[in-house]
Write a protein that holds these residues in place. Structure first.
Motif, mmCIF file in Angstrom:
data_model
loop_
_atom_site.group_PDB
_atom_site.id
_atom_site.type_symbol
_atom_site.label_atom_id
_atom_site.label_comp_id
_atom_site.label_asym_id
_atom_site.label_seq_id
_atom_site.Cartn_x
_atom_site.Cartn_y
_atom_site.Cartn_z
ATOM 1 N N ILE A 33 0.844 -1.190 0.000
ATOM 2 C CA ILE A 33 0.000 0.000 0.000
ATOM 3 C C ILE A 33 0.880 1.240 0.000
ATOM 4 C CG2 ILE A 33 -1.701 1.319 1.318
ATOM 5 C CD1 ILE A 33 -2.875 -1.343 2.269
ATOM 6 N N ALA A 34 0.572 2.157 -0.893
ATOM 7 C CA ALA A 34 1.363 3.383 -1.034
ATOM 8 C C ALA A 34 0.838 4.473 -0.104
ATOM 9 C CB ALA A 34 1.318 3.871 -2.477
ATOM 10 N N VAL A 35 1.758 5.286 0.411
ATOM 11 C CA VAL A 35 1.401 6.449 1.225
ATOM 12 C C VAL A 35 2.159 7.650 0.669
ATOM 13 C CG1 VAL A 35 3.166 5.839 2.954
ATOM 14 C CG2 VAL A 35 1.341 7.463 3.554
ATOM 15 N N ARG A 36 1.426 8.716 0.387
ATOM 16 C CA ARG A 36 2.037 9.936 -0.151
ATOM 17 C C ARG A 36 2.267 10.922 0.997
ATOM 18 N NH1 ARG A 36 2.484 12.236 -5.249
ATOM 19 N NH2 ARG A 36 1.281 10.493 -6.085
ATOM 20 N N SER A 37 3.525 11.282 1.195
ATOM 21 C CA SER A 37 3.878 12.181 2.295
ATOM 22 C C SER A 37 4.230 13.581 1.814
ATOM 23 C CB SER A 37 5.057 11.603 3.088
ATOM 24 O OG SER A 37 6.135 11.296 2.219
ATOM 25 N N LYS A 38 4.563 13.727 0.526
ATOM 26 C CA LYS A 38 4.837 15.025 -0.077
ATOM 27 C C LYS A 38 4.279 15.020 -1.491
ATOM 28 C CE LYS A 38 9.045 15.792 2.625
ATOM 29 N NZ LYS A 38 10.524 15.975 2.604
ATOM 30 N N SER A 39 4.235 16.190 -2.116
ATOM 31 C CA SER A 39 3.612 16.296 -3.435
ATOM 32 C C SER A 39 4.213 15.340 -4.452
ATOM 33 C CB SER A 39 3.709 17.737 -3.947
ATOM 34 O OG SER A 39 5.074 18.119 -4.053
ATOM 35 N N ASN A 40 5.522 15.103 -4.352
ATOM 36 C CA ASN A 40 6.188 14.234 -5.319
ATOM 37 C C ASN A 40 6.911 13.060 -4.656
ATOM 38 O OD1 ASN A 40 6.274 17.203 -6.523
ATOM 39 N ND2 ASN A 40 6.275 15.786 -8.233
ATOM 40 N N GLU A 41 6.455 12.696 -3.473
ATOM 41 C CA GLU A 41 7.116 11.610 -2.742
ATOM 42 C C GLU A 41 6.107 10.593 -2.241
ATOM 43 O OE1 GLU A 41 9.276 11.137 1.556
ATOM 44 O OE2 GLU A 41 10.030 12.748 0.272
ATOM 45 N N ILE A 42 6.317 9.333 -2.601
ATOM 46 C CA ILE A 42 5.495 8.264 -2.034
ATOM 47 C C ILE A 42 6.402 7.212 -1.418
ATOM 48 C CG2 ILE A 42 3.532 8.590 -3.598
ATOM 49 C CD1 ILE A 42 4.483 6.145 -5.167
ATOM 50 N N ASN A 43 5.875 6.566 -0.392
ATOM 51 C CA ASN A 43 6.546 5.445 0.252
ATOM 52 C C ASN A 43 5.567 4.283 0.298
ATOM 53 O OD1 ASN A 43 9.223 6.615 1.208
ATOM 54 N ND2 ASN A 43 7.779 8.105 2.034
ATOM 55 N N TYR A 44 6.032 3.161 0.793
ATOM 56 C CA TYR A 44 5.193 1.965 0.824
ATOM 57 C C TYR A 44 5.254 1.339 2.209
ATOM 58 C CZ TYR A 44 5.810 2.549 -4.203
ATOM 59 O OH TYR A 44 5.850 3.069 -5.475
ATOM 60 N N TYR A 45 4.070 0.958 2.695
ATOM 61 C CA TYR A 45 4.024 0.225 3.954
ATOM 62 C C TYR A 45 4.651 -1.146 3.749
ATOM 63 C CZ TYR A 45 0.736 3.726 5.727
ATOM 64 O OH TYR A 45 0.151 4.895 6.141
ATOM 65 N N PHE A 46 5.380 -1.596 4.737
ATOM 66 C CA PHE A 46 6.006 -2.916 4.641
ATOM 67 C C PHE A 46 5.069 -4.013 5.148
ATOM 68 C CE2 PHE A 46 8.688 -6.425 6.104
ATOM 69 C CZ PHE A 46 9.458 -6.641 4.969
ATOM 70 N N TYR A 47 4.333 -3.727 6.219
ATOM 71 C CA TYR A 47 3.489 -4.746 6.840
ATOM 72 C C TYR A 47 2.021 -4.646 6.437
ATOM 73 C CZ TYR A 47 7.550 -5.737 9.715
ATOM 74 O OH TYR A 47 8.812 -6.074 10.131
#
Length: 206
Positions: A71-85
């Motif tokens: 599942i992706a999480v967007r923390s900034k306008s051009n930055e996404i990270n992904y949940y590991f669990y």
């Protein structure tokens, strides 16, 4: 003797901490599902008469950044990270395709509506592009976000007859669990699929 006892104690504590950590680190998987009862009032109000069409719901295309189970999480306008669990139980494109097909079947919009037709040639097809499916966490704004386009096309001509595009956010609390997030994504999808049903029916009812 005391030294041996100390070593055993440290060993047991390490085992215990490892076991607890392993339990906390359990991966979780989420599905797209939305209650169908009571049915959405928008569809009910149409008093739909089934359209005499044979329709196939095709595979959906998905932006590469979201083409995975994490599942992706967007923390900034051009930055996404992904949940590991925290993961989708299946690839979002496949899950969305099934969700839309199921809702079309429940609405009884078409005479035949399947994801795969072997013995009969479909007249129309539904396909789409998933641009973004994510949890947002930007400047104290938290939401479930789904952006995509769904198309209703004539197979013989290849012409897109109707297009439904949306960029839909539903606010959630910062502390909302991932189950709430998945439910809100499902809610968006249910509402937008209903909007698609209304568009198709109003354009093609006799």
């Amino acid at each position: 003797m005391f030294k041996l006892f100390k070593i055993l104690t440290v060993f047991m504590i390490t085992i215990l901490l490892f076991s607890c950590s392993k339990e906390r680190a359990l991966k979780k998987y989420f599905i797209l599902d939305y209650p169908t009862e009571p049915k959405e009032s928008l569809v009910d109000s149409l008093n739909i008469t089934t359209l005499p069409y044979i329709v196939q719901v095709n595979l959906f295309t998905i932006c590469k950044a979201y083409d995975q189970n994490r599942i992706a999480v967007r923390s900034k306008s051009n930055e996404i990270n992904y949940y590991f669990y925290n993961n989708w139980a299946q690839n979002p494109a496949s899950a969305i395709r099934y969700f839309i097909w199921k809702q079309l079947k429940e609405a009884d919009l078409f005479q035949i509506c399947e994801m795969r037709l072997l013995d009969i040639q479909p007249q129309y097809q539904i396909s789409g592009v998933v641009d973004q499916i994510e949890r947002t966490d930007m400047e104290n704004n938290f939401s479930a976000h789904l952006k995509m386009t769904i198309e209703f096309s004539d197979i013989s001509s290849g012409k897109v007859l109707l297009k439904h595009s949306f960029d839909h956010y539903i606010p959630i609390d910062e502390s909302s669990c991932m189950n709430t997030f998945a439910f809100k994504i499902s809610q968006i999808l249910a509402q937008e699929t209903n909007a698609l049903i209304v568009k198709i029916y109003n354009n093609y009812k006799k």
